[in-house]
Write a protein that holds these residues in place. Structure first.
Motif, PDB file in Angstrom:
ATOM      1  N   SER A 115       1.237   1.312 -11.527  1.00  0.00           N
ATOM      2  CA  SER A 115       0.202   1.604 -12.517  1.00  0.00           C
ATOM      3  C   SER A 115       0.792   1.531 -13.933  1.00  0.00           C
ATOM      4  O   SER A 115       1.996   1.311 -14.111  1.00  0.00           O
ATOM      5  N   THR A 144       0.342   8.779 -13.983  1.00  0.00           N
ATOM      6  CA  THR A 144      -0.977   8.488 -14.555  1.00  0.00           C
ATOM      7  C   THR A 144      -2.049   9.309 -13.850  1.00  0.00           C
ATOM      8  O   THR A 144      -1.911   9.648 -12.668  1.00  0.00           O
ATOM      9  N   GLY A 164      -6.054   8.856 -13.495  1.00  0.00           N
ATOM     10  CA  GLY A 164      -7.162   7.978 -13.847  1.00  0.00           C
ATOM     11  C   GLY A 164      -8.526   8.631 -13.864  1.00  0.00           C
ATOM     12  O   GLY A 164      -9.500   8.029 -14.301  1.00  0.00           O
ATOM     13  N   VAL A 173      -5.553   6.544  -1.059  1.00  0.00           N
ATOM     14  CA  VAL A 173      -5.349   7.290  -2.305  1.00  0.00           C
ATOM     15  C   VAL A 173      -5.494   6.325  -3.471  1.00  0.00           C
ATOM     16  O   VAL A 173      -5.277   5.118  -3.323  1.00  0.00           O
ATOM     17  N   ASN A 174      -5.898   6.851  -4.607  1.00  0.00           N
ATOM     18  CA  ASN A 174      -6.004   6.020  -5.805  1.00  0.00           C
ATOM     19  C   ASN A 174      -5.026   6.492  -6.850  1.00  0.00           C
ATOM     20  O   ASN A 174      -4.804   7.692  -6.996  1.00  0.00           O
ATOM     21  N   VAL A 175      -4.422   5.565  -7.543  1.00  0.00           N
ATOM     22  CA  VAL A 175      -3.616   5.943  -8.700  1.00  0.00           C
ATOM     23  C   VAL A 175      -3.894   4.897  -9.774  1.00  0.00           C
ATOM     24  O   VAL A 175      -3.665   3.702  -9.566  1.00  0.00           O
ATOM     25  N   GLY A 176      -4.449   5.360 -10.891  1.00  0.00           N
ATOM     26  CA  GLY A 176      -4.887   4.422 -11.919  1.00  0.00           C
ATOM     27  C   GLY A 176      -5.947   3.536 -11.300  1.00  0.00           C
ATOM     28  O   GLY A 176      -6.872   4.010 -10.647  1.00  0.00           O
ATOM     29  N   LEU A 182      -5.233   1.323  -8.979  1.00  0.00           N
ATOM     30  CA  LEU A 182      -4.672   0.799  -7.733  1.00  0.00           C
ATOM     31  C   LEU A 182      -5.070   1.689  -6.569  1.00  0.00           C
ATOM     32  O   LEU A 182      -5.224   2.894  -6.713  1.00  0.00           O
ATOM     33  N   GLY A 183      -5.221   1.065  -5.392  1.00  0.00           N
ATOM     34  CA  GLY A 183      -5.488   1.826  -4.183  1.00  0.00           C
ATOM     35  C   GLY A 183      -4.321   1.691  -3.229  1.00  0.00           C
ATOM     36  O   GLY A 183      -3.849   0.580  -2.990  1.00  0.00           O
ATOM     37  N   GLY A 184      -3.868   2.800  -2.718  1.00  0.00           N
ATOM     38  CA  GLY A 184      -2.712   2.748  -1.821  1.00  0.00           C
ATOM     39  C   GLY A 184      -2.948   3.576  -0.576  1.00  0.00           C
ATOM     40  O   GLY A 184      -4.037   4.091  -0.359  1.00  0.00           O
ATOM     41  N   ILE A 244       2.361   1.821  -3.502  1.00  0.00           N
ATOM     42  CA  ILE A 244       1.374   2.394  -4.410  1.00  0.00           C
ATOM     43  C   ILE A 244       1.150   3.856  -4.044  1.00  0.00           C
ATOM     44  O   ILE A 244       1.056   4.731  -4.910  1.00  0.00           O
ATOM     45  N   GLY A 245       1.077   4.116  -2.736  1.00  0.00           N
ATOM     46  CA  GLY A 245       0.925   5.483  -2.260  1.00  0.00           C
ATOM     47  C   GLY A 245       2.073   6.360  -2.726  1.00  0.00           C
ATOM     48  O   GLY A 245       1.879   7.523  -3.068  1.00  0.00           O
ATOM     49  N   ARG A 277       3.229  12.304  -7.894  1.00  0.00           N
ATOM     50  CA  ARG A 277       2.642  13.216  -8.878  1.00  0.00           C
ATOM     51  C   ARG A 277       2.262  14.560  -8.290  1.00  0.00           C
ATOM     52  O   ARG A 277       2.022  15.511  -9.029  1.00  0.00           O
ATOM     53  N   ASP A 282      -9.583   9.053  -8.730  1.00  0.00           N
ATOM     54  CA  ASP A 282      -8.176   9.417  -8.900  1.00  0.00           C
ATOM     55  C   ASP A 282      -8.133  10.870  -9.363  1.00  0.00           C
ATOM     56  O   ASP A 282      -9.150  11.538  -9.455  1.00  0.00           O
ATOM     57  N   ALA A 288       1.547   7.442  -6.132  1.00  0.00           N
ATOM     58  CA  ALA A 288       0.508   8.472  -6.173  1.00  0.00           C
ATOM     59  C   ALA A 288       1.050   9.835  -5.768  1.00  0.00           C
ATOM     60  O   ALA A 288       0.837  10.826  -6.461  1.00  0.00           O
ATOM     61  N   ASN A 336       0.830  -1.215   0.000  1.00  0.00           N
ATOM     62  CA  ASN A 336       0.000   0.000   0.000  1.00  0.00           C
ATOM     63  C   ASN A 336       0.856   1.254   0.000  1.00  0.00           C
ATOM     64  O   ASN A 336       0.550   2.240  -0.656  1.00  0.00           O
TER      65      ASN A 336
END
Lengths: 467, 994
Positions: A221, A281, A283, B683-686, B688-690, A54-55, A61, A287, A58, A51
């Motif tokens: 992503s 990215t 989305g 948070v979301n990116v594309g 995916l959730g993180g 992925i964070g 950006r 997003d 995010a 997580n």
């Protein structure tokens, strides 16, 4: 007798009650509504680390997730573009330093809407530090997995440091900030020392990525398509290292880094080949949306337009004008900037969910060219070849000027101006080459700031910490 | 079981025989005990002979009878509210002696037992703290308070109680002795009922989300003390500061209020029935603009299209006879109030019970608003043996509130008062209900206020269960020393079900909302449980100086709280459907809370012959709310009281008590739940959730807030109980206040929660109780209270900052800065760009004057006046009514628009007031008359009329200077945004005792 019986019965009852219910135990409560950062820091699970990774992608950006982001801020200061926002005149007054300016930008400790260059990247750095510090307590990871996480996090962390470094420039920045000790941030390092420190982080990250196996233990992503393995990320790392090497004027270092990056030196490249690289990215929906997407003839209340000089100075037939800009039916008219008249707007992104490459082959070719130019001698030919790949891709004839350092620097800077338009490079490039005073400010009447003043929060903290 | 019962009975019988054998010679004393001031018999007076431990109490007729050993004896007659009398008499074997006793009312209540420690009581005459006690009489006899906190207004010095809304069901901000926290901890006192730590939270409903007000602080819901039935309460004890409340440890920074409910008494079963009926009406209506054509021109601009249109509407309305005072129309209704209470109490030496049921219904002054409460209580006390007693207090409460839509709103038209501000009186022609029951849309605002009242729903239903269980056991008794155990456990379960509903045909929903129709269902459960065990050792030590009574306590206590809140919102609704399954957009949220506290305490009390009483004690507390949940924090206490009149050197007939006293104590303030967490966000990116790191943090080593108080004073009682004065001065310092520290921005952290400030409250409390006139035909007793408090931030580690009260700095702000009062109001004066101190939320002083009269034998009258002077508040309703041109003083007599002061001064108003809080008149039917009518069946009938909030004298231009749009607030902020107007109540009551 009765007294004693009473005493015994009641006390016995109480003892049973106390020991059976563990009444004196007060177990710490963790946040039932969210995932507590301290839990993740001290005892992360596999899912927690994923997580966080992925964070990290995010928050990577965030410096550019608003229309007033870093690319707009540095682009406006360097006059390659104008960020028009009619809801607040400060966007033109302060960013363009149009007189009367109460405090010049270099001394302005509360510069207007500049978080994209300071607080926002530092927050991403905080997040990367959370991931890195959690890894210290993740005993269940194999060495390869540990290297994968570390390499990924450190690479993006080093990438984020660019913004504050360029924002503050000679003020210097703090590099040794951590997640767990916000009360003890590392001291300020000078621009050169900070640069060296950050390059060190990148190099260590590269070593990590080399020992990270074949795949990442976490998903990424589509923005990282083609780069979502340790091998691919290593190429990204080296690309970023090459960029930093330019800033440090380490020309050979830049070439060395480029060799291990995704630089593509083949001839006959098309626009698509030049745009190869990892991307942010967007989305849409839950997003974010791409903040630099504008509809045709967008409303002038919030818009990015190229500077008239950018359009006027282009070589005839340069397809970059067509491809990067959209023509407007009517020129832009802004009350705050009466002398600005341009019939183009930012057209780099086709939709609100287009992805945004943050380092790409075109730039690598230009770094290659610049490094070779600076090394001089036989390298100049390699530089010309690289420049011609770009010129060719954009419909221009090959370079016909003198093959010698001074002329080639001008050509290389010109190509960077057009190839990397609006991508946050112009201010840095002109500043590196001491050419800020050559920038045309006639369309606004302001001045190009050389750097931004140290944020007030830093000054307050120094005072507070030294009490 | 049977066998043991028989055995016990036999043993008791044998013991009784044995005792009577030992007592050899005996005589009997009997008589009637009456009140010296009224001549009426006094029930429940304890008649006690110390040497033989023989005692009894007077019954309903005031008569008593007791067997005593022959010879010279001293009998003690004592009862709360009367001076104790020790009477010498003598009798010979077999003699019957008659002894009628007159008891003198004691205005200082010196014999009253006050709870100190966690399980012991001390006589008020020995008390070293200023503890206020309110009896059942003072709570409910002279008025019919809807909620307990309303009943306390004006009766306790040192306390500021503000009603933040006039809506039915209450809503009060109670602040003891000034500011106890700057917002990180709880600003409300800890409430303990029969040993249960009760929940006094405000259970939010989501009204602010539907109306657009923003922030659940503006939901306008009441605090849960409103669920309790004030008629069940026997006494309320208020521990105002750390010096008294230290033994309650880390939840007591804002004081402790201890409530005891009525218990049964041994004797004949008594039934009491009370029925009140009455009505309520608005306390204060403001008035509005009386529009004329000239005024329309002045407001809309002469010759403008708007002016022409409005003039047209005015004339049409006049022709149709539809120019109506809309304020009267909306707020001017009389709501019916009814209250029925039945209680049965009785028992014998082994078992005593008190069972009661109550039905309280009040309609609000706005249609479709009201508050209902149904309560049921069963208190049982049983002595298993003379040494072991168990008590069970159970209560089931069911309340339903409809509080309407008032206060702030944004865009939706979701506030009656806000919308009303923009409607001129002639708009009634357009907005009144149509013949078919529908309403038209309003051209003046986003919603027709009459439709909002009629169709929107704001209801909250509460089911609540309180249970307390106590065990008192004497474990060991010998030679005057006694070891006893007191264990109690309690639980408070509250279940709230609320619904906020805007039907889809409402104006804003239909014309502007993305999804017409909005409903929010909230289900919240709060469970408090606590357990406490105390060992108490009483002994007496004789020395050369005299006798020392020593009481030692040692105990442990545990408190658990679990809260879960589910909130689900549906938008885009089908007609008449509130089930979110039928909604096109559904959003849901949840919130959970889990807290555990544990503490150990010890206290030592030394009483030297009632001359000097000293106490020293300490409490060690830990809690999961603290950053280090395993760490014990220590809270000490010490106090000393000297009864100068009990010494030989000072004997006076005039002065019955002269007691200087001094006390010191420390308490803690826990951070609110969540304060120590710094959590990841999603948070979301594309696709995916993180999770992302928190941008705030908690400083390592964060401690709970701590209050330290030194209180000193003197209690004087004169003229045999006819006059008493209590003077107290205190200095309450709060340390380690929790505030946000801003670290260097390069850390990526916005705010670190840390201990960053110190605050000081200094105040004085004076209570004077006198009985100026006391004779057979007329008595007058009076109480005058005067109190003041001032606060100041004495140390601030972080840079000073301002917090706006509401939305904009022009509307006022509070400033946290060293040397500045935290309750100061900072704002702008016209023409001055600097934000300066322009007022203070705390009054300069408060005073109350309560009087009780009995006359013509059976009549009783009383009134309570409450004066608060010098506070300021922010009135933003003026902003709204001015925007609509409807303020009462908007136009002057020449139809010119009045100019306001400008900047923040336009909204800053003097919030001083003088209120007649309670007044009553009652007549008790004489017992002889009653006897003739009903024989012996009915013991007492009392008829009366009571009023609450009858009059208000104030310069404040709003409905009530006490209101606050954002509910309860640590600083006592008062921002007035078109609130629910305060009501005045008049009730006729009949009370029958059988």
């Amino acid at each position: 007798m009765k007294n004693l019986t009473n005493l015994i019965i009641v006390l016995a009852g109480l003892m049973i009650l106390v020991t059976s219910c563990d009444l004196t135990d007060v177990d710490p409560v963790s946040d039932p509504n969210n995932l507590d950062a301290s839990v993740v820091l001290e005892n992360p699970s596999d899912g927690d680390l994923q997580n966080l990774a992925i964070g990290l992608e995010a928050v990577n950006r965030n410096y550019n997730s608003a229309t007033s982001g870093w690319w707009s801020l540095s682009g406006t200061i360097s006059r390659e573009l104008y960020y028009i926002n009619t809801s607040d005149p400060n966007f033109s007054q302060t960013w363009l330093q149009i007189p009367p300016v109460p405090v010049p930008a270099e001394d302005d400790n509360t510069f207007f809407v500049d978080a994209s260059g300071y607080e926002t990247p530092y927050f991403a750095i905080r997040h990367s530090n959370l991931l890195l510090e959690s890894l210290e307590n993740a005993d269940f990871l194999s060495d390869a997995e540990l290297n994968a996480y570390t390499g990924f996090a450190s690479t993006l962390k080093a990438y984020q440091f660019q913004m504050p470094l360029m924002h503050q420039y000679q003020n210097g920045i703090r590099v040794n900030v951590t997640f767990s000790e916000p009360l003890e941030p590392g001291g300020f390092l000078s621009y050169d020392d900070a640069l060296a420190e950050i390059r060190g982080i990148l190099n260590t990250a590269a070593t990590n990525l080399e020992g990270a196996g074949d795949s990442f233990p976490f998903p990424l992503s589509d923005g990282f398509a083609g780069f979502n393995t340790p091998e691919g990320m290593l190429q990204v790392n080296r690309a970023i290292a090459a960029r930093y090497a330019l800033y440090a004027e380490d020309w050979q270092g830049a070439l060395d880094a480029l060799e291990d990056s995704f630089l593509n030196l083949s001839t006959g490249q098309t626009e698509d080949d030049l745009y190869v690289g990892p991307a942010h990215t967007f989305g849409g929906g839950n997003d974010l949306f791409n903040p630099y997407f504008f509809v045709d003839d967008a409303n002038e209340n919030l818009l990015i337009v190229p500077s008239p000089a950018f359009v006027a100075d282009a070589e005839a037939g340069d397809m970059r004008i067509e491809r990067k800009l959209d023509e407007r039916t009517t020129p832009v008219e802004v009350n705050d900037l009466p002398d600005l008249s341009v019939a183009f707007q930012d057209g780099r992104f086709a939709t609100a969910t287009s992805s945004m490459p943050f380092i790409r082959n075109e730039e690598l070719l230009l770094i290659y060219a610049e490094a070779n130019i600076q090394l001089g001698g036989a390298n100049l030919d390699d530089a010309v070849d690289a420049i011609n790949i770009i010129r060719n891709a954009w419909g221009l004839d090959p370079y016909a000027g003198a093959v010698e350092q001074v002329a080639l620097i001008d050509e290389m800077l010109n190509q960077r101006r057009y190839s990397l338009w609006g991508e946050g490079h112009r201010w840095v490039d002109m500043r590196r080459y001491d050419r800020l005073d050559e920038i045309d400010t006639s369309a606004d009447g302001g001045r190009v700031a050389t750097q931004i003043g140290k944020p007030q929060g830093e000054i307050d903290w120094e005072e507070f910490a030294n009490q | 079981m049977n066998y043991r019962y028989i055995l016990r009975t036999v043993l008791l019988f044998a013991a009784a025989l044995f005792l009577t054998q030992v007592a050899q010679a005996q005589f009997t004393v009997s008589g009637t005990i009456t009140d010296a001031s009224t001549g009426e018999p006094v029930v429940g007076v304890t008649v006690f002979h110390a040497e033989t431990n023989a005692g009894t109490s007077s019954d309903i007729d005031g008569t008593y009878e007791l067997d005593l050993p022959a010879g010279d004896i001293t009998l003690r007659f004592s009862s709360i509210g009367f001076n104790t009398r020790n009477i010498d008499l003598s009798g010979s074997n077999g003699q019957s002696v008659t002894l009628d006793v007159e008891m003198q009312p004691d205005v200082a209540n010196l014999d009253e037992l006050v709870v100190t420690g966690l399980a012991s009581t001390i006589k008020r005459s020995n008390l070293a703290n200023s503890v206020s006690t309110i009896s059942a009489e003072q709570l409910t006899a002279n008025s019919d308070p809807q909620t307990l906190d309303r009943a306390l207004q004006g009766k306790i010095p040192g306390v500021q109680i503000n009603a933040y809304s006039g809506a039915p069901g209450g809503g009060f901000n109670v602040q003891l002795r000034g500011v106890s926290t700057l917002g990180a901890g709880s600003s409300q006192p800890l409430y303990i009922i029969d040993g249960v730590y009760v929940n006094n939270n405000v259970l939010t409903t989501g009204r602010s989300t539907v109306s657009g007000a923003g922030g659940t602080a503006q939901d306008g819901a009441a605090n849960r003390l409103a669920d309790l039935n004030p008629d069940d309460i026997a006494s309320v004890e208020i521990l105002k500061g750390p010096s008294a409340a230290a033994i309650y440890g880390q939840r007591a920074n804002a004081g402790v209020i201890i409530i005891s409910t009525k218990q049964g008494r041994a004797g004949a079963t008594q039934v009491s029935i009370k029925q009140d009926v009455g009505f309520n009406s608005p306390l204060n209506l403001l008035g509005r603009t009386d529009w004329t054509e000239d005024r329309i021109d002045a407001f809309y601009g002469e010759g403008s299209a708007a002016a022409a249109r409005e003039k047209g509407r005015l004339n049409t309305a006049r022709e149709n006879g539809n120019v109506v005072d809309l304020e009267e129309e909306i707020y001017g209704n009389n709501g019916v109030v009814r209250n029925t209470q039945i209680s049965v109490s009785g028992g014998n030496a082994q078992t005593r019970f008190f069972v009661s049921g109550g039905l309280n219904r009040e309609d609000g002054i706005i249609s479709n608003t009201g508050f209902d409460r149904r309560s049921l209580r069963g208190n049982i006390e049983h002595s298993i043996t003379p040494q072991v007693r168990v008590t069970s207090n159970s209560s089931y409460l069911n309340t339903a509130s409809d509080r309407g839509f008032t206060g702030n709103q944004n865009n939706t038209g979701g506030s009656i008062g806000y919308s009303l501000a923009f409607h001129p009186n002639y708009a009634y022609d357009l907005i009144k209900q149509n013949a078919d029951g529908t309403f038209n849309d309003s051209p003046y605002f986003s919603e027709n206020p009459l439709r909002l009242i009629d169709v929107a729903e704001n209801s909250q239903k509460i089911n609540r269960f309180l249970q307390s269980l106590a065990l008192d056991a004497t474990l060991f008794e010998k030679d005057g020393s006694m070891l006893s155990l007191n264990a109690r456990g309690g639980l408070d379960y509250t279940n709230s079900d609320s619904r906020i509903y805007f039907p889809e045909f409402m104006q804003f929903q239909r014309t502007a909302a993305n999804f017409p129709g909005d409903v929010i269902h909230s289900a919240e459960e709060v469970l408090n449980t606590n357990l406490q065990t105390v060992l108490i050792f009483n002994t007496s030590v004789g020395g050369d100086f005299g006798d020392f009574d020593l009481t030692t306590q040692l105990g442990a206590t545990r408190f658990d709280q679990q809260i879960s809140l589910d909130r689900i919102r549906g938008q885009g609704l089908l007609p008449a459907q509130t089930n979110v399954g039928n909604a096109s957009q559904v959003t849901a949220s949840q919130n959970f809370l889990d807290v555990t506290d544990f503490g150990i305490f010890a206290q030592q009390e030394i009483n030297f012959e009632d001359k000097v009483t000293a106490t020293v004690g300490g409490r060690w507390d830990k809690s999961t709310l603290n950053l280090d949940s395993g760490e014990y924090y220590f809270y000490p206490k010490a106090s000393l009281a000297v009864n100068l009149t009990n010494f030989d050197f000072l004997e006076s007939d005039l002065i019955s008590q002269l007691k200087p006293r001094i006390a010191y104590g420390e308490t803690g303030g826990l951070p609110s739940f969540g304060g120590i967490f710094s959590s990841l966000t999603g948070v979301n990116v594309g696709s995916l959730g993180g999770a992302v790191a928190p941008n705030s943090g908690v400083a390592p080593g964060l401690k709970p807030e701590r209050a330290k108080e030194l209180e000193y004073g003197i209690d004087i009682s004169l003229l045999d109980g006819r006059a008493s004065l209590e003077f107290t001065r205190y200095n309450k310092t709060i340390e380690d206040l929790i505030l946000g520290l801003q670290p260097a921005p390069s850390t990526g952290v916005n705010q670190l929660t840390s201990n960053a400030a110190e605050l000081e409250n200094i105040g004085t409390e004076i209570a004077l109780n006198i009985i100026p006139v006391q004779n057979e035909s007329f008595t007058w007793s009076s109480g005058i209270l005067w109190w003041t408090n001032s606060s100041e931030v004495t140390n601030l580690v972080i840079p000073p900052f301002t917090n706006t009260f509401f939305a904009s700095p022009t509307f006022g702000a509070s400033r946290i800065e060293e040397g500045v009062s935290p309750t100061a109001i900072y704002g702008f004066e016209p023409g001055d760009p600097a934000q300066v101190n322009i007022g203070d939320l705390q009054p300069d002083f408060q005073m109350s004057f309560s009087n009780d009269f009995t006359f013509l034998k059976n009549f009783r009258a009383s009134f309570l006046l409450h004066w608060s002077e010098g506070a300021e508040g922010i009135n933003l309703s003026t902003l709204l009514t001015d925007s609509g041109g409807n303020s009462d003083d908007y136009f002057n007599s020449n139809d010119e628009i009045v100019s306001r002061e400008g900047a923040t001064l336009t909204f800053l108003e003097d919030a001083s007031y003088l209120k007649l809080r309670e007044a009553s008149l009652s007549y008790t039917i004489p017992t002889r008359v009653l006897g003739r009518i009903t024989g012996d069946a009915v013991r007492g009938v009392r008829l009366g009329v009571t009023g609450t909030n009858l009059l208000m004298f104030t310069d404040y231009s709003g409905y009530d200077p006490e209101v606050n749009a954002t509910g309860r607030n640590a600083l006592g902020t008062r921002v007035d945004i078109t609130p629910f107007p305060t009501t005045s109540k008049v009730l006729f009551s009949v009370k029958i005792d059988i």
